[in-house]
Scaffold this motif. Structure first.
Motif, PDB file in Angstrom:
ATOM      1  N   VAL A 184      -4.600   6.288  -8.960  1.00 41.12           N
ATOM      2  CA  VAL A 184      -3.760   5.254  -9.582  1.00 41.12           C
ATOM      3  C   VAL A 184      -4.261   4.905 -10.984  1.00 41.12           C
ATOM      4  O   VAL A 184      -3.564   5.087 -11.969  1.00 41.12           O
ATOM      5  CB  VAL A 184      -3.724   3.984  -8.701  1.00 41.12           C
ATOM      6  CG1 VAL A 184      -2.808   2.952  -9.341  1.00 41.12           C
ATOM      7  CG2 VAL A 184      -3.240   4.332  -7.305  1.00 41.12           C
ATOM      8  N   LEU A 219      -2.811   6.415 -14.695  1.00 37.26           N
ATOM      9  CA  LEU A 219      -2.088   5.421 -15.486  1.00 37.26           C
ATOM     10  C   LEU A 219      -2.760   5.211 -16.840  1.00 37.26           C
ATOM     11  O   LEU A 219      -2.101   4.913 -17.831  1.00 37.26           O
ATOM     12  CB  LEU A 219      -2.035   4.082 -14.743  1.00 37.26           C
ATOM     13  CG  LEU A 219      -1.090   4.036 -13.536  1.00 37.26           C
ATOM     14  CD1 LEU A 219      -1.143   2.676 -12.875  1.00 37.26           C
ATOM     15  CD2 LEU A 219       0.325   4.346 -13.967  1.00 37.26           C
ATOM     16  N   GLU A 237       0.099  -5.297  -9.382  1.00 40.47           N
ATOM     17  CA  GLU A 237       0.842  -5.069  -8.149  1.00 40.47           C
ATOM     18  C   GLU A 237       0.734  -3.625  -7.673  1.00 40.47           C
ATOM     19  O   GLU A 237       0.724  -3.359  -6.484  1.00 40.47           O
ATOM     20  CB  GLU A 237       2.310  -5.465  -8.339  1.00 40.47           C
ATOM     21  CG  GLU A 237       2.806  -6.243  -7.155  1.00 40.47           C
ATOM     22  CD  GLU A 237       4.255  -6.655  -7.293  1.00 40.47           C
ATOM     23  OE1 GLU A 237       5.024  -5.920  -7.942  1.00 40.47           O
ATOM     24  OE2 GLU A 237       4.613  -7.698  -6.753  1.00 40.47           O
ATOM     25  N   THR A 238       0.635  -2.697  -8.641  1.00 39.36           N
ATOM     26  CA  THR A 238       0.488  -1.301  -8.252  1.00 39.36           C
ATOM     27  C   THR A 238      -0.851  -1.096  -7.549  1.00 39.36           C
ATOM     28  O   THR A 238      -0.948  -0.390  -6.544  1.00 39.36           O
ATOM     29  CB  THR A 238       0.569  -0.405  -9.498  1.00 39.36           C
ATOM     30  OG1 THR A 238       1.750  -0.748 -10.210  1.00 39.36           O
ATOM     31  CG2 THR A 238       0.618   1.041  -9.129  1.00 39.36           C
ATOM     32  N   GLU A 249      -2.442  -3.429  -5.934  1.00 42.06           N
ATOM     33  CA  GLU A 249      -2.308  -4.087  -4.637  1.00 42.06           C
ATOM     34  C   GLU A 249      -1.557  -3.193  -3.671  1.00 42.06           C
ATOM     35  O   GLU A 249      -1.902  -3.110  -2.486  1.00 42.06           O
ATOM     36  CB  GLU A 249      -1.535  -5.398  -4.802  1.00 42.06           C
ATOM     37  CG  GLU A 249      -2.428  -6.605  -4.836  1.00 42.06           C
ATOM     38  CD  GLU A 249      -1.627  -7.878  -4.918  1.00 42.06           C
ATOM     39  OE1 GLU A 249      -0.433  -7.826  -5.258  1.00 42.06           O
ATOM     40  OE2 GLU A 249      -2.211  -8.941  -4.626  1.00 42.06           O
ATOM     41  N   ALA A 250      -0.531  -2.516  -4.197  1.00 41.57           N
ATOM     42  CA  ALA A 250       0.253  -1.639  -3.331  1.00 41.57           C
ATOM     43  C   ALA A 250      -0.631  -0.539  -2.780  1.00 41.57           C
ATOM     44  O   ALA A 250      -0.597  -0.244  -1.580  1.00 41.57           O
ATOM     45  CB  ALA A 250       1.432  -1.053  -4.111  1.00 41.57           C
ATOM     46  N   ALA A 251      -1.452   0.073  -3.668  1.00 43.96           N
ATOM     47  CA  ALA A 251      -2.347   1.128  -3.196  1.00 43.96           C
ATOM     48  C   ALA A 251      -3.306   0.571  -2.158  1.00 43.96           C
ATOM     49  O   ALA A 251      -3.554   1.178  -1.116  1.00 43.96           O
ATOM     50  CB  ALA A 251      -3.116   1.712  -4.372  1.00 43.96           C
ATOM     51  N   GLN A 252      -3.807  -0.625  -2.441  1.00 42.75           N
ATOM     52  CA  GLN A 252      -4.748  -1.247  -1.519  1.00 42.75           C
ATOM     53  C   GLN A 252      -4.068  -1.533  -0.182  1.00 42.75           C
ATOM     54  O   GLN A 252      -4.643  -1.311   0.878  1.00 42.75           O
ATOM     55  CB  GLN A 252      -5.222  -2.541  -2.163  1.00 42.75           C
ATOM     56  CG  GLN A 252      -6.616  -2.954  -1.788  1.00 42.75           C
ATOM     57  CD  GLN A 252      -6.927  -4.330  -2.351  1.00 42.75           C
ATOM     58  OE1 GLN A 252      -6.262  -4.785  -3.284  1.00 42.75           O
ATOM     59  NE2 GLN A 252      -7.905  -4.995  -1.797  1.00 42.75           N
ATOM     60  N   SER A 253      -2.832  -2.025  -0.252  1.00 48.68           N
ATOM     61  CA  SER A 253      -2.149  -2.399   0.981  1.00 48.68           C
ATOM     62  C   SER A 253      -1.799  -1.174   1.811  1.00 48.68           C
ATOM     63  O   SER A 253      -1.523  -1.287   2.989  1.00 48.68           O
ATOM     64  CB  SER A 253      -0.889  -3.194   0.673  1.00 48.68           C
ATOM     65  OG  SER A 253       0.171  -2.317   0.359  1.00 48.68           O
ATOM     66  N   LEU A 254      -1.794   0.003   1.158  1.00 43.33           N
ATOM     67  CA  LEU A 254      -1.545   1.228   1.924  1.00 43.33           C
ATOM     68  C   LEU A 254      -2.847   1.777   2.479  1.00 43.33           C
ATOM     69  O   LEU A 254      -2.866   2.806   3.135  1.00 43.33           O
ATOM     70  CB  LEU A 254      -0.886   2.272   1.030  1.00 43.33           C
ATOM     71  CG  LEU A 254       0.568   1.986   0.671  1.00 43.33           C
ATOM     72  CD1 LEU A 254       1.006   2.859  -0.483  1.00 43.33           C
ATOM     73  CD2 LEU A 254       1.464   2.215   1.862  1.00 43.33           C
ATOM     74  N   GLY A 255      -3.956   1.111   2.164  1.00 43.93           N
ATOM     75  CA  GLY A 255      -5.232   1.531   2.729  1.00 43.93           C
ATOM     76  C   GLY A 255      -6.000   2.519   1.855  1.00 43.93           C
ATOM     77  O   GLY A 255      -6.805   3.282   2.371  1.00 43.93           O
ATOM     78  N   ALA A 256      -5.735   2.503   0.531  1.00 43.63           N
ATOM     79  CA  ALA A 256      -6.475   3.409  -0.348  1.00 43.63           C
ATOM     80  C   ALA A 256      -7.906   2.906  -0.514  1.00 43.63           C
ATOM     81  O   ALA A 256      -8.140   1.710  -0.611  1.00 43.63           O
ATOM     82  CB  ALA A 256      -5.802   3.497  -1.709  1.00 43.63           C
ATOM     83  N   THR A 302      -8.150   4.836  -5.229  1.00 42.37           N
ATOM     84  CA  THR A 302      -7.404   4.023  -6.186  1.00 42.37           C
ATOM     85  C   THR A 302      -7.757   4.440  -7.602  1.00 42.37           C
ATOM     86  O   THR A 302      -6.888   4.575  -8.464  1.00 42.37           O
ATOM     87  CB  THR A 302      -7.740   2.535  -5.985  1.00 42.37           C
ATOM     88  OG1 THR A 302      -7.668   2.234  -4.607  1.00 42.37           O
ATOM     89  CG2 THR A 302      -6.787   1.660  -6.754  1.00 42.37           C
TER      90      THR A 302
END
Lengths: 383, 661
Positions: free
Chosen positions: B255, B259, B236-237, B239-246, B251
């Motif tokens: 990210v 991590l 999900e993290t 996906e979150a980066a992706q959904s913000l346009g990274a 990424t």
């Protein structure tokens, strides 16, 4: 709306009874009433998001499924047996109007989370169109898709998806950072949205030092930071405990009032859907079952599945006077108080019971019908 | 549920019956035919294949500087590695640049190691590192320690340089991961020993080969763990980066890598420990350092000296382990410090420490007293003498106990079993083993087993291979017995786990070589010594796996069993063990691999068989081919045992999963 001031304070919700019989007391012609249909479409501005015949099929040769007339029609289980493919989203179409809170509801496995990921192609759809202000997202190249994600549509996730190695402020401004915003702009904007979601004072905490509800506020702030036009929520509050969930729902309602974003909200919780949604789409096995306002779902369920779903909803909390009024009869005394047709039944109960005469349901000066003790009691008794 | 019922009632006894029948056939065959077709080969005898391998060795030697493959590839690698190794050695261990001493003397090294450990980890491990290195000097082993240190450092540098990017790549790309994983799996089933022989063929004997062998052995852990760390980033993290346009690279950099950082540092730890272990074993191909001291003194049965040098290795292992562990904790905690003041204090302190280190470096560069480790305080000789005295005492006074035990195990268990394996006609044993593989595993397992056995016959070392197999199996039985007792105990009690686990962890960081020393002291040089060392070497891993498996049994099931009135014994035998069958099989798999690698090292102390063949191959040119063939036979044994136990493990896992769901 003309709501007497003493009724604006909603009464404490009564416990929903496990009513067995929930026959629709609405006359057929009322359900189909053109005024309701018209409300949804006519005069409405162009949709922000328009989903047309969207398919997402997982498996080998998934592309073939939407193309074949025969396979398209198969239920999920048979499709799986025949082709080995799993159809998560089948032939789904709907529009989301600007400023609307559009809720997609379904049980787990209904395909709702896949659907919301298809909207910004976090999952690549198999077939169909997703229009954002008229442009097909599915045709966008990688670059313009990224721009869309950076500027126009942001998402809030069920398990927050925060970066554990960054402080709250850096998490919130992450979207600004990757689109190349300067440090000053970032920290300023981060401070603004952190304040907006009520996290002031926690800027330099790390996510795992916060409670679940606060972490989701960070997720919310991160989505808001880029000032997108549309917010997507993927079951954002399912991982939170009930009290926090209620707070967060109210928070979303407040934010919606304050910033007026268009929202697409995924949930499996009917009461959440009814509480937040202007309109609700019910999904089952990847397909659309019914889409409409909460009152429409409760008042006129499309099939037994929806009926079963809404059975335990206290009808007086959802239905409006429009759904329970009866036509005026010659012997009615028409000098009772006036109410609008969209007033929720619960809010009119006391007025009706205290009044000697039936109350009048009036829209734009036109008398639509009346509601008397009998009508009110029928609804209240059921719920 | 019906399928389980079938497995439980129908197939299981059927399988058991077949295995029993096979074993009976074997026993009968053994009694009737024993001594025939054993394919025995004398210690100095060779087969035509060995001769051809010798010829190959000679041919490679003759054409080393003319064959393009060597000229432009192998020799280049050798040259680069050699230069790196020579450079690092000239820094800390070997005289260079026209100086009679290395560039950095002992004072500089101690200061640098201490300071570096402090900067990467914390003050405590900094002091530990400085003290540890000083102690190695006091043991009179400064030179050898620095040789080992330099070789390890060179190998680790290259291994990390290659391994971390490769691991990250495998973490990001499924395709790369699919290619890399089976290669790493294969490399990890190979006993340390086996890398050496083919490498000497290509890279000659000496430090360069040692470093290359070491980096090949040490790179897999960091590749695997780095890939695992990257893969572990929560979906999900991402996906979150992706959904913000990274972008993909954003990424990865912002990210995934942050991590995975801590996990990667743990991989570095594993790589360093593996490197140290291999560098000491590389003494067999003439790598300088502590390993050579241990090897030579083991061969002359000088336990005192071996113990002293072994102690140095242990100290170095502890220092490496503590420092890298502290570094991974620091990585974790670096983002944790919310207040900035301690960070500033630390920064100032580090600056001061850096200045002091620089002064020490200068002193050790300039003055002899700081360059050569002073010999005034000799701790090494007393340690050696004490160890020798203890050994003598043990061999004198405990011999009744130890040799009785040794004789008992050797005569009642080892000898009969070994004779069963080695004195049976080879074709009989071949058929029985393939049959068992087919019944325990699948047709595929049987084919692999047949192939491995056929190739072992081809190496001409069937007899030696069966001797090694016997020793391996006997040791594995002991490992599993230990594993069951301690593992179940640990799995059932958190308190016991807390006491025993650190001991096991420490034992696992020790290079395999070191394990031989105390057993030589107790049991002198013999077959039994190697086996005993192998048991102790392999036990920690098996115990830990079993303990984890037992602890993972669902508490609800346990509660239900207890509520039904089961006794502890019943809970263990009817719930916990059956539910961790998969884990037991996995423990056996790992136990076998570890045992095999140590049994082979046991060839050094009288274990004989394949291990001895390999060692002899390094020493005598005429036996080089035989040594190479023995290395091959070890690999084949390893693959065979791994395949059989793995298919048993996956079958057991499948049944346990059935039961669980």
């Amino acid at each position: 709306m003309t709501i007497p001031s003493q009724f604006t304070e909603p009464a404490q919700s009564s416990e929903p009874s496990a009513g067995e019989t929930m026959t629709t007391a609405i006359p057929e012609e009322l359900v189909q009433s053109p005024s309701l249909e018209a409300k949804a479409t006519a005069g409405a501005p162009a949709p922000v998001i328009s989903v047309q015949n969207l398919w997402k099929v997982f498996g080998a040769n998934a592309d073939g499924v939407p193309r074949s007339e025969e396979l398209r029609a198969l239920p999920r289980k048979e499709l799986k047996q025949r082709t080995g493919c799993v159809a998560a989203v089948c032939d789904l179409s709907f529009d989301v109007a600007p400023g609307e809170v559009f809720v997609v509801m379904g049980l787990s496995g209904s395909g709702k989370s896949t659907l919301v990921r298809c909207l910004t192609r976090l999952i690549e759809p198999t077939a169909g169109r997703v229009l954002f202000k008229g442009d097909d997202i599915l045709q966008a190249n990688e670059r313009s898709l990224r721009e869309l994600r950076r500027h126009n549509i942001a998402m809030v996730f069920q398990h927050f998806g925060l970066l554990p190695h960054r402080r709250v402020a850096d998490n919130v401004s992450y979207g600004l950072e990757i689109r190349g915003a300067g440090k000053k702009e970032r920290s300023q904007r981060a401070a603004e949205v952190i304040d907006l979601v009520g996290l002031s004072g926690y800027e330099s905490s790390f996510p795992d030092q916060l409670s679940g509800g606060m972490q989701q506020r960070v997720g919310l702030a991160r989505a808001l930071a880029g000032d997108p036009e549309v917010l997507l929520f993927d079951e954002p509050f399912s991982a939170l405990d009930p009290l926090i969930r209620r707070d967060m729902q109210n928070e979303v309602i407040r934010l919606h009032h304050e910033v007026g974003k268009t929202m697409v909200f995924i949930t499996h919780d009917l009461s959440e859907a009814l509480k937040l949604g202007d309109r609700i789409l019910i999904m089952r096995d990847g397909r659309l079952v019914q889409v409409g306002t909460g009152a429409e779902l409760v008042g006129a369920p499309a099939d037994d599945y929806v009926r079963d779903f809404v059975r335990e909803v206290p009808r007086s909390h959802v239905l409006t006077l429009r759904w329970i009024m009866r036509p005026v009869q010659p012997d009615d005394q028409l000098d009772g108080p006036e109410f609008g047709p969209e007033v929720v039944v619960r809010e009119a109960v006391r007025a009706v019971l205290e009044s000697e005469r039936p109350i009048k349901v009036v829209e734009d000066g036109r008398l639509l019908g009346v509601v008397g003790n009998a009508e009110i009691l029928a609804v209240v008794a059921e719920s | 549920m019906t399928s389980i019922a079938l497995v439980r009632t129908g197939i299981r006894p059927f399988r058991g019956a077949i295995v029993t029948a096979l074993l009976l056939v074997w026993l009968v065959g053994f009694t009737v035919l024993h001594g025939q077709d054993t394919l025995a080969l004398g210690a100095a005898d060779t087969t035509p294949l060995h001769g051809r391998l010798n010829d190959l060795n000679d041919a490679v030697g003759a054409n080393r500087n003319s064959n393009p493959l060597f000229l432009y590839f192998f020799n280049e690698i050798r040259l680069v590695v050699d230069q790196l190794t020579t450079f690092i050695s000239s820094l800390v261990s070997q005289p260079a640049f026209g100086r009679p001493v290395p560039l950095i003397g002992w004072l500089g090294v101690v200061a640098l190691v201490g300071f570096g450990s402090w900067a990467l980890g914390n003050l405590k491990v900094g002091l530990l590192a400085a003290a540890g290195f000083t102690f190695m000097g006091l043991q009179g082993l400064w030179q050898q320690s620095m040789d080992t240190f330099a070789l390890t450092l060179s190998a680790v540098l290259v291994a990390l340089l290659v391994g971390i990017p490769l691991g990250i790549w495998a973490g990001v790309s499924d395709r790369v991961n699919r290619i890399v994983t089976p290669v790493l799996d294969f490399m990890q089933t190979m006993p340390t020993f086996v890398y050496l022989a083919p490498l000497t063929l290509v890279f000659l004997i000496g430090p360069a080969s040692a470093v290359i062998a070491t980096l090949i052995y040490a790179a897999p852990p960091v590749i695997r763990i780095a890939a695992h760390g990257i893969r572990q980033s929560p979906k999900e993290t991402l996906e979150a980066a992706q959904s913000l346009g990274a972008t993909r690279s954003q990424t990865l950099r912002q990210v995934m890598l942050p991590l995975a950082k801590r996990t990667i540092v743990i991989g570095v730890n594993q790589t360093i420990m593996a490197a140290l272990s291999m560098v000491t074993i590389a003494a067999l191909i003439d790598a300088p350092g502590l390993g050579r001291v241990v090897l030579r003194s083991l061969q002359s049965l000088d336990v005192g000296t071996a113990f002293n040098a072994g102690l140095s290795i242990v100290i170095m292992a502890i220092v490496f382990d503590r420092v890298t562990t502290a570094a991974s904790v620091r990585v974790e905690r670096a983002r944790r410090t919310t207040s900035r003041i301690p960070a500033r204090v630390r920064k100032v302190a580090l600056l001061v420490g850096g200045a002091v280190t620089a002064v020490c470096l200068y002193l050790s560069y300039t003055f002899v007293w700081a360059a050569e480790f002073p010999t005034d305080f000799d701790v090494g000789s007393p340690i050696s003498r004490a160890a020798s005295a203890v050994t003598d005492w043990a061999q004198l006074h405990l011999s009744a106990l130890t040799s009785d035990f040794k004789e008992l195990v050797t005569n009642s268990l080892l000898n009969p079993f070994q004779s069963l394996l080695t004195d049976s006609p080879w074709w009989l044993l071949f058929a029985v083993l393939v049959g068992i593989a087919a019944v325990a595993g699948s047709v595929r397992t049987a084919v692999t087993t047949a192939l491995c056995l056929a190739l072992i016959v081809g190496t001409g070392l069937w007899f030696d291979a069966m001797t090694t197999l016997a020793a391996t199996l006997v040791a594995t039985v002991a490992v599993m017995a230990l594993g069951l007792v301690l593992g179940v105990w640990m799995g059932r009690s958190v308190r016991v786990d807390r006491v025993i686990r650190p001991v096991l962890d420490a034992a696992q960081t020790m290079p395999s070589f070191v394990y031989l020393v105390p057993f030589v002291a107790l049991f002198a040089a013999s077959r039994f010594t190697g086996i005993a060392a192998a048991v102790v070497y392999a036990a920690p891993v098996a115990i830990k796996i079993i303990a984890d498996g037992i602890a993972a049994v669902s508490p609800t099931t346990m509660e239900a069993a207890t509520a039904a009135g089961s006794s502890s014994w019943q809970v263990i035998t009817k719930v916990q063990l059956p539910m961790s069958l998969g884990t037991l099989a996995l423990a056996m798999n790992q136990g076998l691999i570890y045992v095999l690698s140590m049994v082979v090292v046991g060839g050094l102390v009288g274990g004989g068989a394949l291990g001895y063949d390999v060692v002899a191959g390094f020493r005598q040119n005429a036996l080089f081919g035989k040594g190479l063939a023995a290395g091959l036979a070890i690999v084949l044994l390893g693959i065979m045992l791994d395949r059989i136990t793995q298919s048993v493990a996956s079958r057991a896992q499948a049944t346990t999963d059935h039961v669980r769901h």
